[in-house]
Design an enzyme around this catalytic site. Structure first.
Site, mmCIF file in Angstrom:
data_model
loop_
_atom_site.group_PDB
_atom_site.id
_atom_site.type_symbol
_atom_site.label_atom_id
_atom_site.label_comp_id
_atom_site.label_asym_id
_atom_site.label_seq_id
_atom_site.Cartn_x
_atom_site.Cartn_y
_atom_site.Cartn_z
ATOM 1 N N GLY A 176 0.880 -1.154 0.011
ATOM 2 C CA GLY A 176 -0.118 -0.109 0.006
ATOM 3 C C GLY A 176 0.685 1.271 0.076
ATOM 4 N N SER A 212 5.543 -5.671 -1.515
ATOM 5 C CA SER A 212 5.472 -4.008 -1.841
ATOM 6 C C SER A 212 6.127 -2.966 -0.911
ATOM 7 C CB SER A 212 4.243 -3.593 -2.424
ATOM 8 O OG SER A 212 4.393 -2.320 -2.990
ATOM 9 N N ALA A 213 5.368 -2.331 -0.121
ATOM 10 C CA ALA A 213 5.666 -1.595 1.030
ATOM 11 C C ALA A 213 6.146 -2.300 2.373
ATOM 12 C CB ALA A 213 4.340 -0.911 1.585
ATOM 13 N N HIS A 220 8.360 -3.367 -7.526
ATOM 14 C CA HIS A 220 7.835 -2.985 -8.973
ATOM 15 C C HIS A 220 8.760 -2.226 -9.893
ATOM 16 C CE1 HIS A 220 3.874 -3.257 -6.481
ATOM 17 N NE2 HIS A 220 4.585 -2.423 -5.527
ATOM 18 N N GLU A 233 8.526 -7.086 -10.812
ATOM 19 C CA GLU A 233 7.050 -7.585 -10.423
ATOM 20 C C GLU A 233 7.246 -9.325 -10.832
ATOM 21 O OE1 GLU A 233 3.733 -5.156 -11.690
ATOM 22 O OE2 GLU A 233 4.270 -4.031 -10.207
#
Length: 235
Positions: free
Chosen positions: A89, A121-122, A158, A193
């Site tokens: 997020g 991700s985060a 990413h 990714e």
């Protein structure tokens, strides 16, 4: 330590957490685990919604999660967790809430003591020393850029090799070049990714069907593939 750090959650055309879940299953093992889920990176949807979405994905492979927002004492929840899962997020919001709840060092202590850590991700960003290689907009003051430092290198999730057609701004590689110019002793991994990094039994490996791009000040950026040696990043 046991870490599973994914660039992203979902590939186009897949169900949520489609590509990571087989690796999550093998990482956590055959015995059902109820992991502690940290949904703080959610901004435009509720923590309950995020928890439900992640729980449904984990249940597909025999595990489950419970959100940390249900606990009156989040530090104790970290200390008693079977595993810690940190969703993606907005990294800035995630880091702010982890600092506000005094959880950065609690996570670090417990993962260093053997509690498995999964992030995407985060959630992968906060396993690094700082949040400064996130792609996210700084929507809130994080109070500190410092994160858990579970690994000594930085991840850029990413990671993309070029800008979209018609966009003339800086490429991701140029942005990372700026980071390493200011931080010349820190490696950055451009994690594309569909790939994950796993640390287990003191061995760091890349999982997936794409290479990772390695950046360090004074060196030309270069590619490493699954099966290559990544342990130098841990030194």
């Amino acid at each position: 330590m046991k870490l599973l750090l994914s660039s992203n959650s979902t590939m186009p055309g897949e169900e949520y957490l489609g590509f990571p879940t087989p690796h999550i299953k093998s990482f956590l093992g055959d015995k059902p685990v109820k992991a502690l889920f940290i949904p703080y990176a959610a901004v435009t949807f509720s923590f309950d919604e995020y928890e439900q979405k992640v729980n449904e994905a984990f249940q597909r492979v025999g595990h489950s999660v419970v959100g940390i927002h249900h606990f009156d004492n989040p530090v104790r929840a970290i200390e008693e967790a079977e595993a810690i899962v940190v969703g993606g997020g907005n990294t800035w919001q995630l880091v702010r809430m982890l600092h506000d709840q005094n959880l950065m060092m609690a996570i670090r202590r417990n993962v260093q003591s053997g509690t498995p850590y999964i992030g995407w991700s985060a959630g992968s960003n906060v396993a690094c020393p700082t949040l400064r290689t996130t792609n996210d907009m700084p929507i809130i003051d994080p109070t500190s850029f410092n994160t858990t430092g579970l690994v000594p290198f930085q991840i850029n999730p990413h990671y993309m090799d070029a800008n979209p057609d018609g966009h003339a701004g800086e490429t991701r590689e140029q942005r990372i070049a700026e980071f390493i110019a200011i931080n010349p002793l820190t490696y950055v991994v451009g994690l594309r990714e569909g790939t994950l990094m796993k640390l287990e039994n003191d061995t760091l490996e890349l999982i997936g069907n794409r290479s990772a791009r390695i950046f360090m000040q004074g060196m030309e950026a270069y590619e490493l593939n699954p099966g290559d040696d990544f342990n130098f990043l841990l030194k």
